[in-house]
Scaffold this active site. Structure first.
Site, short mmCIF file in Angstrom:
data_model
loop_
_atom_site.label_atom_id
_atom_site.label_comp_id
_atom_site.label_asym_id
_atom_site.label_seq_id
_atom_site.Cartn_x
_atom_site.Cartn_y
_atom_site.Cartn_z
N GLY A 159 1.41 6.81 -11.08
CA GLY A 159 1.98 5.50 -11.39
C GLY A 159 3.30 5.37 -10.66
CG PHE A 194 -4.05 0.61 -10.25
CD1 PHE A 194 -3.41 1.83 -10.25
CD2 PHE A 194 -3.69 -0.34 -11.18
CE1 PHE A 194 -2.42 2.11 -11.18
CE2 PHE A 194 -2.70 -0.07 -12.11
CZ PHE A 194 -2.05 1.15 -12.11
CD GLN A 203 1.26 -0.02 -4.84
OE1 GLN A 203 2.36 -0.51 -5.11
NE2 GLN A 203 0.96 1.24 -5.08
CD GLN A 204 0.23 -5.87 -9.12
OE1 GLN A 204 -0.73 -6.23 -8.44
NE2 GLN A 204 0.13 -5.67 -10.41
CG ASN A 248 3.94 -0.40 3.21
OD1 ASN A 248 3.77 -1.56 3.60
ND2 ASN A 248 3.04 0.23 2.47
N GLY A 254 6.29 5.13 7.66
CA GLY A 254 5.52 6.36 7.74
C GLY A 254 6.22 7.39 8.61
N GLY A 271 9.65 6.78 10.24
CA GLY A 271 10.90 6.78 9.49
C GLY A 271 11.15 5.51 8.70
CG ASP A 291 5.70 5.97 -5.59
OD1 ASP A 291 5.91 4.81 -5.17
OD2 ASP A 291 4.63 6.32 -6.11
#
Length: 327
Positions: free
Chosen positions: A48, A116, A172-173, A195, A225, A228, A257
């Site tokens: 999570g 999810f 993600q949302q 990201n 990623g 950097g 995270d």
């Protein structure tokens, strides 16, 4: 500095596929995909987004307040988090739903296919940050990370009403949020986290250009990623921090995270932004050595060695004092 981390709390079911997903996809059949992948192994781990970030902050010596909703099956997970420095007393326990589940398969190229299940996360909208602040004391920053969308909006509104600085991490949302919702979550954030893909999606979803977004946030932190991290702010040159090189990545799950935990810890300590980003990258690199998002351990000397080897000695003096609590 007291940081509250709002968002998902879940159990991760992580599987490994020994081939490549791309070899199974047919370009002229993408409108009708029906595939299964025989996994080599299954790892069941704690996860999570909010719990992962709070765990990292706790390991680094802060005492973050975790805010989210779980099922009655959460108790062993709660003990784990409390043992690692996380305040879990503001977590809501559902009477009828299970804790959320994240099911993810990773192929040989580190591509991932995931599902999810929200479960008890849908009750996060019932949590009032006023009650959290009354119990835990003054909050210096609230990170609004992926959660039930209504909860994310409610927490953001409450921060504005109470004058609490907040950081936006919609990630993600973004795929399920409308334009007005995205704008409300982002506008006025002290920091915005995405990201590289989410950065482009945020521009598309919000209808704001990159320049317009930068006028509405304190700074925009984008992870790239292996390339950097880049930090943008209106009226200043972008700050680029390369990633810490890792040979033989074990599992990429949770690396973003972990970066957030390291970066937020650094900013909470008041170190220069470049040093906070270097710490975030070093913590992220450590996570890549383990399967699961909370299985890693941080030790002061190896962590500082990673920073020194990649970036030189510039930031080690700023960080070493704050890392004395690590073995």
């Amino acid at each position: 500095m007291r940081i509250a981390v709002t968002g998902s709390i879940a159990t991760d079911h992580l599987m490994t596929f020994p081939g490549w997903f791309t070899e199974q996809l047919l370009a002229d059949r993408l409108d009708r995909v029906s595939l299964s992948f025989l996994a080599d192994n299954l790892e069941v781990r704690r996860g999570g987004v909010a719990a992962n970030i709070a765990f990292g902050l706790g390991v680094l010596g802060l005492r973050p307040v975790l805010v989210g909703a779980v099922g009655s099956d959460f108790e062993p997970y709660r003990i784990w988090l409390k043992d690692h420095g996380v305040d879990t007393d503001s977590v809501r326990v559902s009477e009828s739903l299970h804790t959320a589940r994240f099911v993810c398969t990773t192929d040989r190229a580190q591509n991932q296919i995931a599902t999810f299940y929200a479960g008890a996360m849908s009750e996060a909208r019932e949590i009032d940050l006023r009650d959290v602040a009354a119990r835990a004391g003054r909050l210096d920053l609230v990170l609004v990370s992926p959660d039930d969308p209504e909860a994310m909006l409610r927490h953001t509104r409450t921060c504005r009403e109470l004058g609490i600085p907040f950081a936006a991490d919609p990630s993600q949302q973004l795929a399920r949020l409308g334009r007005d919702e995205v704008r409300e979550l982002v506008d006025g954030a002290r920091r915005l986290f995405t990201n590289e893909y989410e950065a482009a999606l945020l521009v598309e979803r919000s209808g704001w250009s990159e320049a317009e977004l930068l006028r509405r946030v304190g700074s925009w932190v984008t992870t790239h990623g292996a390339a950097g991290v880049r930090i943008h702010g209106e009226g200043r040159e972008p700050l680029a921090v390369p990633a810490v090189e890792v040979a033989g990545v074990v599992d990429p799950t949770g690396v973003g995270d972990a970066f957030r935990a390291g970066f937020l810890a650094g900013t909470a300590w008041g170190v220069p932004e470049r040093c906070a980003a270097q710490l975030g990258c070093a913590v992220a690199a450590t996570v890549l050595d383990y399967v699961g998002t909370q299985e890693y351990r941080l030790h002061r000397d190896p962590l500082l060695d990673r920073i020194r080897t990649t970036y030189g000695v510039g930031c080690t003096a700023s960080l070493v004092t704050h890392l004395r609590g690590l073995s």
